[in-house]
Design a protein around this motif. Sequence first.
Motif, mmCIF file in Angstrom:
data_model
loop_
_atom_site.group_PDB
_atom_site.id
_atom_site.type_symbol
_atom_site.label_atom_id
_atom_site.label_comp_id
_atom_site.label_asym_id
_atom_site.label_seq_id
_atom_site.Cartn_x
_atom_site.Cartn_y
_atom_site.Cartn_z
ATOM 1 N N GLU A 25 42.354 71.887 12.697
ATOM 2 C CA GLU A 25 42.486 72.948 11.476
ATOM 3 C C GLU A 25 43.171 72.127 10.389
ATOM 4 N N ALA A 26 44.564 71.772 10.737
ATOM 5 C CA ALA A 26 45.136 71.037 9.700
ATOM 6 C C ALA A 26 44.525 69.708 9.351
ATOM 7 N N SER A 27 43.876 69.162 10.024
ATOM 8 C CA SER A 27 43.010 67.770 9.762
ATOM 9 C C SER A 27 41.944 68.244 8.767
ATOM 10 N N LEU A 28 41.134 69.277 9.192
ATOM 11 C CA LEU A 28 40.030 69.672 8.235
ATOM 12 C C LEU A 28 40.565 70.299 6.822
ATOM 13 N N ARG A 29 41.571 71.150 6.908
ATOM 14 C CA ARG A 29 42.136 71.595 5.823
ATOM 15 C C ARG A 29 42.407 70.292 4.823
ATOM 16 N N ALA A 30 42.997 69.087 5.338
ATOM 17 C CA ALA A 30 43.636 68.109 4.653
ATOM 18 C C ALA A 30 42.525 67.262 4.106
ATOM 19 N N SER A 31 41.348 67.130 5.071
ATOM 20 C CA SER A 31 40.081 66.476 4.461
ATOM 21 C C SER A 31 39.351 67.251 3.336
ATOM 22 N N LEU A 32 39.006 68.369 3.264
ATOM 23 C CA LEU A 32 38.504 69.240 2.310
ATOM 24 C C LEU A 32 39.440 69.148 1.068
ATOM 25 N N GLN A 33 40.605 69.311 1.063
ATOM 26 C CA GLN A 33 41.648 69.253 -0.119
ATOM 27 C C GLN A 33 41.294 67.895 -0.658
ATOM 28 N N GLU A 34 41.315 66.957 -0.083
ATOM 29 C CA GLU A 34 41.318 65.438 -0.333
ATOM 30 C C GLU A 34 40.044 65.059 -0.987
ATOM 31 N N ARG A 35 39.117 65.432 -0.277
ATOM 32 C CA ARG A 35 37.752 65.025 -0.825
ATOM 33 C C ARG A 35 37.042 65.974 -1.887
ATOM 34 N N PHE A 36 37.380 67.248 -1.452
ATOM 35 C CA PHE A 36 36.567 68.076 -2.500
ATOM 36 C C PHE A 36 37.484 68.933 -3.411
ATOM 37 N N ALA A 37 38.848 68.835 -3.040
ATOM 38 C CA ALA A 37 39.881 69.725 -3.708
ATOM 39 C C ALA A 37 39.539 71.297 -3.676
ATOM 40 N N THR A 38 39.159 71.606 -2.197
ATOM 41 C CA THR A 38 38.976 72.954 -2.128
ATOM 42 C C THR A 38 39.618 73.270 -0.827
ATOM 43 N N THR A 39 39.530 74.563 -0.232
ATOM 44 C CA THR A 39 40.336 75.120 0.760
ATOM 45 C C THR A 39 39.359 75.717 1.933
ATOM 46 N N MET A 40 39.876 75.761 3.187
ATOM 47 C CA MET A 40 39.192 76.088 4.138
ATOM 48 C C MET A 40 38.662 77.629 3.832
ATOM 49 N N PRO A 41 39.021 78.429 3.458
ATOM 50 C CA PRO A 41 38.588 79.930 3.181
ATOM 51 C C PRO A 41 37.418 79.799 2.141
ATOM 52 N N PRO A 114 27.864 67.991 5.218
ATOM 53 C CA PRO A 114 27.677 66.944 5.911
ATOM 54 C C PRO A 114 28.993 66.258 6.327
ATOM 55 N N HIS A 115 29.717 66.529 5.321
ATOM 56 C CA HIS A 115 31.120 65.658 5.350
ATOM 57 C C HIS A 115 32.068 66.703 6.359
ATOM 58 N N MET A 116 31.678 67.875 6.399
ATOM 59 C CA MET A 116 32.633 68.873 7.290
ATOM 60 C C MET A 116 32.018 68.436 8.715
ATOM 61 N N ARG A 117 30.862 68.414 8.890
ATOM 62 C CA ARG A 117 30.255 68.051 10.279
ATOM 63 C C ARG A 117 30.678 66.669 10.771
ATOM 64 N N GLN A 118 30.778 65.800 9.950
ATOM 65 C CA GLN A 118 31.083 64.361 10.331
ATOM 66 C C GLN A 118 32.745 64.322 10.671
ATOM 67 N N TRP A 119 33.640 65.105 10.036
ATOM 68 C CA TRP A 119 34.836 65.374 10.306
ATOM 69 C C TRP A 119 35.030 65.951 11.578
ATOM 70 N N ILE A 120 34.434 66.860 11.979
ATOM 71 C CA ILE A 120 34.385 67.556 13.211
ATOM 72 C C ILE A 120 33.959 66.741 14.254
ATOM 73 N N ASP A 122 34.202 63.497 14.190
ATOM 74 C CA ASP A 122 35.355 62.343 14.513
ATOM 75 C C ASP A 122 36.291 63.089 15.257
ATOM 76 N N LEU A 123 36.846 64.303 15.239
ATOM 77 C CA LEU A 123 37.886 65.011 15.850
ATOM 78 C C LEU A 123 37.472 64.917 17.402
ATOM 79 N N PHE A 124 36.483 64.836 17.857
ATOM 80 C CA PHE A 124 35.855 64.928 19.340
ATOM 81 C C PHE A 124 35.478 63.327 19.686
ATOM 82 N N ALA A 125 35.459 62.487 18.855
ATOM 83 C CA ALA A 125 34.931 61.043 19.252
ATOM 84 C C ALA A 125 35.407 60.264 20.354
ATOM 85 N N ALA A 126 36.596 60.766 20.544
ATOM 86 C CA ALA A 126 37.344 60.061 21.724
ATOM 87 C C ALA A 126 36.874 60.829 23.097
ATOM 88 N N MET A 127 36.055 61.750 23.136
ATOM 89 C CA MET A 127 35.497 62.555 24.229
ATOM 90 C C MET A 127 34.017 62.027 24.488
#
Length: 159
Positions: A25-41, A114-120, A122-127
Amino acid sequence: MTDGESDALQIRLWLRLLGSTNAMEASLRASLQERFATTMPRFDALAQLSRAPDGMTMGQLSERMMVTKGNITGLVERLAADGLVERRVAPDDRRASIVRLSGEGRRRFTEMAPHMRQWIEDLFAAMSRDELEALYQMLGRARQSVQIAKTGQPVFEEG
């Protein structure tokens, strides 16, 4: 395994699940904030509303997002002020509001999704695919166990 060892394993498992969820969740929150200046909610509200082209009541949005109606009220007010959602009075209950994405809200969500999907992904890419399937099945079983502990009845879910 002794009862003490089993209890310790269950506590370690709980902490591992919590830590994993918090890290994702922290990773996704940071990505949303950095890329789109928005929040998870805000993203979550847009995602829920994107599935309801005719809109939904504030109560329905609250249920789907699993937050209080008070939290939804403030969130929807901010989204409306930014032109991302529209509110109208419910035709069958003048006390209720129907909320739906505005054109700009739909455009914005379509840009972010599509960015959110890619970030997710990426989180599981090592599995491996097999590991992901096994984890998905085990977490489904864990959810069943929680439901049984809570209500005495299993929950039946799709997928």
